[in-house]
Design an enzyme around this catalytic site. Structure first.
Site, mmCIF file in Angstrom:
data_model
loop_
_atom_site.group_PDB
_atom_site.id
_atom_site.type_symbol
_atom_site.label_atom_id
_atom_site.label_comp_id
_atom_site.label_asym_id
_atom_site.label_seq_id
_atom_site.Cartn_x
_atom_site.Cartn_y
_atom_site.Cartn_z
ATOM 1 C CG ASP A 1 6.300 -12.286 10.889
ATOM 2 O OD1 ASP A 1 7.129 -13.082 10.757
ATOM 3 O OD2 ASP A 1 6.281 -11.115 10.612
ATOM 4 N NE ARG B 1 10.241 -6.755 3.875
ATOM 5 C CZ ARG B 1 9.067 -7.207 4.340
ATOM 6 N NH1 ARG B 1 8.263 -6.392 4.813
ATOM 7 N NH2 ARG B 1 8.948 -8.557 4.149
ATOM 8 C CG ASP C 1 7.686 -8.657 12.669
ATOM 9 O OD1 ASP C 1 8.608 -7.976 13.012
ATOM 10 O OD2 ASP C 1 7.497 -8.449 11.425
ATOM 11 C CG ASP D 1 4.004 -2.857 15.984
ATOM 12 O OD1 ASP D 1 3.281 -2.100 16.563
ATOM 13 O OD2 ASP D 1 5.207 -2.747 15.555
ATOM 14 N NE ARG D 2 1.490 -4.629 9.217
ATOM 15 C CZ ARG D 2 1.139 -3.400 8.645
ATOM 16 N NH1 ARG D 2 -0.001 -2.819 8.635
ATOM 17 N NH2 ARG D 2 2.097 -2.768 7.753
ATOM 18 C CG HIS E 1 2.612 -9.028 12.643
ATOM 19 N ND1 HIS E 1 3.074 -7.911 12.839
ATOM 20 C CD2 HIS E 1 3.343 -9.550 11.665
ATOM 21 C CE1 HIS E 1 4.190 -7.636 12.173
ATOM 22 N NE2 HIS E 1 4.243 -8.662 11.489
ATOM 23 C CG HIS F 1 11.912 -10.995 11.852
ATOM 24 N ND1 HIS F 1 10.755 -11.668 11.815
ATOM 25 C CD2 HIS F 1 11.649 -9.939 10.960
ATOM 26 C CE1 HIS F 1 9.656 -10.946 11.553
ATOM 27 N NE2 HIS F 1 10.118 -9.866 10.670
ATOM 28 C CG ASN G 1 10.445 -5.642 10.653
ATOM 29 O OD1 ASN G 1 10.076 -6.979 10.683
ATOM 30 N ND2 ASN G 1 9.709 -4.837 9.743
ATOM 31 C CG HIS G 2 6.613 -4.901 13.027
ATOM 32 N ND1 HIS G 2 5.656 -3.754 13.311
ATOM 33 C CD2 HIS G 2 6.769 -5.111 11.694
ATOM 34 C CE1 HIS G 2 5.269 -3.504 11.825
ATOM 35 N NE2 HIS G 2 6.024 -4.364 11.054
ATOM 36 C CG HIS H 1 10.679 -9.725 7.242
ATOM 37 N ND1 HIS H 1 10.200 -8.669 7.915
ATOM 38 C CD2 HIS H 1 11.459 -8.977 6.349
ATOM 39 C CE1 HIS H 1 10.546 -7.608 7.577
ATOM 40 N NE2 HIS H 1 11.385 -7.842 6.491
#
Length: 485
Positions: free
Chosen positions: A229, A387, A258, A261-262, A231, A339, A290-291, A414
């Site tokens: 990730d 989750r 990923d 995001d964030r 991110h 992922h 997943n993002h 992840h």
């Protein structure tokens, strides 16, 4: 005898309360795992106190265990229908999972219980706006026309004052362009929208031709790097290339989902990665995480970041590109990289993955969902996901999958890991996470994996976070995340 029992019960109640208070102190220090452990012990001693579940629910939210947070919030409400924080916690869990309608119902419950509460009214109103906006966007969406078909690329003009990097002949990614782009991003520059659209359209067309499972061959005498990730932490991505070298045919990479995001430099990350993909299509690989989905991008900042830096139209085009990203890669027919993780049933084969129709938003169950969302657990068997999406799978599940497919081990991402990586399941399940000091709060190292084609033995390289401009993580998601406080 009854007196002894009463004394014992009183002591349990007293000890539970002390544990809760200590857990609260851990929570304030952002030591969420320690807080969860003590809230759990308090619950064991006195399982009928709504506050214990409510507090643990909030700690689970902080550690992104949204399924557990949802369960605890529901338990708190079951114990005490008047426990208002329980509804707040449950709304936050639903929001975090992108289930805005369910979140709205819980905010509505708070407004009914506290009709004069201004904060409750505000959150209900804001969540209601989101639900209506999403319904409107769905109603006006054109299902048979893609954004890439609508864009008139040739008509977009390059203004005279633009001094940033340019594609060769306005069309081709070159190494010089990539170096200029990365330097520009380090100085908070912006790629012209014409070139941004061109990269997205070309990337989409390339990914459409790829299978859902991509096979990679690494020759015996060559090195291959797997990253986890990112991110939206562009300055840490730049640092990876400083430490490990720029991508090239001699220095191939796989980034395992990923990308966005964030972190508040997600646009810079994704254009850098897509640029290298177009420059070295056979030596630079990208897996969907997943993002890389519309719901997550709405919730965690990427969609709003694209709108601020470019447009809503471009945000929608990103969704089209992400829908075509491969779901997994197989290295030398011995290592599967995805992922998330493995599956809710035995017998899944690599051919099953190859056959996935991936051009869609991730479903909430099935092997596509599980590739993006699942996590390993230390004990055998399977369990519901912490989750709220995917599953948790044990060493026996990993062993069965590897035997079925004649593989040596799996690599997945992840999850934040303190050292940036973790080796589990008898060294058959490796997690790699490449965003150090995740969200500027976790204090973790980042890591990437170097493999040589002959032995495929993983060598872990770890590193610390590097400084970045004073733009905080989640800067583009603050309107939504005000609903979770």
């Amino acid at each position: 005898m009854n007196g002894d029992l009463e004394v014992s019960n009183e002591k349990a109640v007293e000890d539970a309360e002390k544990m809760k208070e200590t857990a609260n102190e851990y929570f304030k220090k952002m030591m969420y795992d320690d807080a969860i452990n003590l809230y759990s012990k308090a619950i064991e001693l006195n399982p009928n106190v709504a506050v214990y579940y409510g507090n643990r629910s909030l700690a689970y939210l902080k550690t992104e265990c949204f399924g557990y947070a949802l369960n605890d919030a529901t338990k708190a409400i079951d114990l005490d229908k008047n426990y208002i924080k329980g509804y707040y916690r449950r709304a936050a869990a639903y929001m975090s999972l992108g289930k805005f309608k369910q979140a709205l119902r819980n905010f509505e419950a708070v407004t009914k219980a506290k009709p004069n509460d201004k904060d409750a009214k505000l959150k209900f109103s804001e969540c209601s706006k989101i639900v209506k906006k999403l319904a409107f966007e769905k109603a006006i969406s054109v299902s048979d026309k893609s954004i890439s078909d609508i864009i008139d690329f040739e008509s977009i003009c390059i203004e005279d004052e633009y001094k940033g990097p340019s594609l060769l002949n306005d069309k081709e990614v070159t190494l010089e362009f990539m170096k200029e782009l990365m330097d520009s991003y380090k100085n908070l520059g912006k790629l012209h929208r014409k070139y941004a659209y061109k990269i997205l359209i070309d990337a989409k067309e390339y990914f459409k031709k790829q299978p859902s499972l991509v096979d990679i061959t690494v020759p015996d005498d060559e090195r291959f790097t797997v990253c986890g990730d990112i991110h939206g932490q562009y300055f840490d991505l730049h640092n990876i290339f400083e430490l490990n070298g720029l991508p090239s045919p001699e220095n191939p990479y796989l980034f395992n989902g990923d990308f966005v995001d964030r972190g508040s430099f997600s646009v810079e990350c994704i254009f850098t990665l897509l640029g290298f993909k177009l420059l070295y299509p056979n030596h630079f690989f990208m897996s969907r995480g997943n993002h890389e989905s519309e719901t997550m991008n709405q919730m965690y900042g990427f969609q709003e970041e694209v709108k601020v830096k470019y447009s809503s139209e471009m945000a929608n085009l990103f969704t089209e590109v992400y829908n075509w990203l491969p779901l997994a890669h197989c290295i030398n027919k011995k290592i599967l990289v995805m992922h998330g993780g493995l599956f809710s049933k035995d017998g899944v084969t690599l051919d099953d993955i190859r056959k996935i129709d991936r051009n869609r938003q991730p479903p909430e169950e099935g092997i596509m969902c599980e590739l993006l969302w699942s996590d390993p657990q230390p004990y055998n068997g399977r369990a519901a996901s912490k989750r709220g999406v995917g599953i948790q799978f044990g060493p026996d599940v990993t062993k069965e999958f590897l035997q079925t497919n004649n593989l040596e081990y799996i690599i997945r991402s992840h999850e934040v890991k303190h050292m940036g990586y973790e080796v589990a399941h008898d060294e058959k399940c490796i997690t790699v996470f490449s965003a150090p000091n995740y969200c500027d709060t976790m204090g973790n190292k980042g890591a990437y994996i170097n493999l040589d084609g002959k032995t495929l033995t993983p060598k872990f390289q770890t590193y610390d976070a590097v400084p970045h401009p004073d733009i905080k993580p989640m800067a583009y998601a603050q309107n939504l995340f005000s609903l979770l406080s």
